[in-house]
Design an enzyme around this catalytic site. Structure first.
Site, mmCIF file in Angstrom:
data_model
loop_
_atom_site.group_PDB
_atom_site.id
_atom_site.type_symbol
_atom_site.label_atom_id
_atom_site.label_comp_id
_atom_site.label_asym_id
_atom_site.label_seq_id
_atom_site.Cartn_x
_atom_site.Cartn_y
_atom_site.Cartn_z
ATOM 1 N N LYS A 1 -1.313 -9.044 -1.311
ATOM 2 C CA LYS A 1 -1.842 -7.727 -1.713
ATOM 3 C C LYS A 1 -2.663 -7.849 -2.998
ATOM 4 O O LYS A 1 -3.746 -7.271 -3.109
ATOM 5 C CB LYS A 1 -0.683 -6.729 -1.900
ATOM 6 C CG LYS A 1 -0.031 -6.337 -0.579
ATOM 7 C CD LYS A 1 1.263 -5.543 -0.723
ATOM 8 C CE LYS A 1 1.887 -5.308 0.652
ATOM 9 N NZ LYS A 1 3.120 -4.527 0.644
ATOM 10 N N GLN B 1 7.856 -2.868 -2.967
ATOM 11 C CA GLN B 1 8.007 -3.742 -1.806
ATOM 12 C C GLN B 1 9.392 -3.567 -1.189
ATOM 13 O O GLN B 1 10.412 -3.592 -1.879
ATOM 14 C CB GLN B 1 7.774 -5.211 -2.231
ATOM 15 C CG GLN B 1 7.694 -6.187 -1.087
ATOM 16 C CD GLN B 1 6.508 -5.928 -0.160
ATOM 17 O OE1 GLN B 1 5.465 -5.462 -0.568
ATOM 18 N NE2 GLN B 1 6.682 -6.238 1.117
ATOM 19 N N ASP C 1 1.884 3.693 -0.070
ATOM 20 C CA ASP C 1 2.508 3.411 1.224
ATOM 21 C C ASP C 1 2.531 4.637 2.137
ATOM 22 O O ASP C 1 2.850 4.529 3.320
ATOM 23 C CB ASP C 1 3.969 2.977 1.010
ATOM 24 C CG ASP C 1 4.152 1.468 1.117
ATOM 25 O OD1 ASP C 1 3.346 0.824 1.811
ATOM 26 O OD2 ASP C 1 5.106 0.961 0.511
#
Ligand SMILES: Nc1nc2c(c(=O)[nH]1)N[C@@H](CN(C=O)c1ccc(C(=O)N[C@@H](CCC(=O)O)C(=O)O)cc1)CN2
Length: 293
Positions: A53, A97, A120
């Site tokens: 990422k 995460q 997200d």
């Protein structure tokens, strides 16, 4: 029949080329889109994903902030990091995460993220807006992997209108939310969400025009359960240690023989994974554009 491959690396490269221009346009206005990640613990797969990422975000001109906490970090310590990123003007969007260590309350962490910075698309406010709004354009971050699945199909000219989609797995990052996107009016698919409590998975799979396999169960989708010509997207990951070599091996949810039956196949690796990262960056660039509009 040998399936046409839905190449996630190629589609994500196209998205990243588009994002590079949008980032450059923001930078010309003095805005540097900033992405952040929060990693708790040292799970090797999570470290790999977070590393990807940051590398890819920096490659398209974004600023990236990497926060790492030890596996023993307390709920309060993780929440303090969240509060810091919510207040940081250099961070336009960020993710925590997943999975988090078992002693951490994941729902409480996701809920603490500023919905405007929720890269997200998993904050209850953003998921709620997706539930309420089926007609109008969306101005909130969307869950990355579901959005990646749909982008991968659309960028391969696959028309989802009227298609029967069977999703396998009800996890938070994919299964829970993908139906919200697929059933929007501009997509117009019909969705069945299957899970470990589903009585007869094979019967559902055999009727599917599109299968999104995201259960994290090695080869749960077998060739004999796939309708000839169906589009199959392999999203699940199972890691096993090879007893002979001692090396870790990655298996998808879809048995390799499915390639002989399916019309389209998104492989794993090389399919939806790269799309997840590309759509995460898209969410952050869109957040920066919204914040500066
Ligand atoms: N906060 C989140 N956590 C997790 C998510 C998520 O969307 N948000 N999804 C997964 C992991 N994930 C992103 O975080 C992810 C998984 C896979 C890939 C990817 O590109 N994989 C490569 C293969 C990489 C390799 O093993 O060598 C591929 O499929 O080609 C990217 C992101 C769980 N956690």
């Amino acid at each position: 029949m040998t399936a046409t491959i839905l190449d996630g690396k190629a589609a994500s490269a196209a998205i990243k080329a588009e994002l590079t221009e949008r980032v450059a346009a923001l930078r010309e206005r003095g805005i540097v889109p900033g992405i952040a990640t929060v990693l708790v613990g040292a799970d090797p797969a999570s470290q790999l994903y977070v590393g990807m990422k940051h590398k890819q975000s920096e490659a398209i001109g974004m600023n990236s902030i990497q926060v790492e906490l030890p596996a023993e970090a307390t709920q309060e310590e993780v929440e303090a990091v969240i509060d810091g990123l919510n207040a940081d003007p250099a961070c336009h969007g960020y993710i925590v995460q997943l999975p988090l260590p078992k002693h951490i309350d994941t729902d409480a962490i996701l809920e603490r993220i500023d919905p405007a910075k929720d890269a997200d698309g998993l904050h209850p406010t953003n998921l709620g807006r997706l539930v309420l709004n089926v007609n109008a354009p969306i101005h909130t971050p969307l869950p990355c992997t579901p959005r990646g699945v749909i982008e991968l199909l659309l960028r391969n000219d696959y028309d989802l209108t009227g298609k029967e989609v069977v999703v396998v797995g009800r996890g938070v990052t994919i299964g829970r939310s993908i139906g919200l996107l697929l059933t929007r009016r501009e997509i117009n698919a019909t969705v069945t969400l299957t899970h470990t409590g589903t009585a007869d998975l094979a019967t559902h799979l055999r009727q599917a025009d599109v299968i999104v396999a995201a259960a994290g169960v090695k080869h749960i989708v077998r060739a004999e359960d796939v309708k000839p010509g169906a589009a199959v997207l392999d999203v699940g990951v199972t890691r096993e240690t090879d007893p002979e070599t001692g090396k870790s091996r990655v298996y998808g949810d879809v048995h390799p023989d499915v390639a002989e039956v399916a019309g389209f196949l998104s492989p794993n690796p090389g399919g939806v994974g790269p799309m997840t990262v590309a759509l995460l960056m898209t969410n952050v660039v869109e957040a920066a554009e919204r914040a500066s509009a």
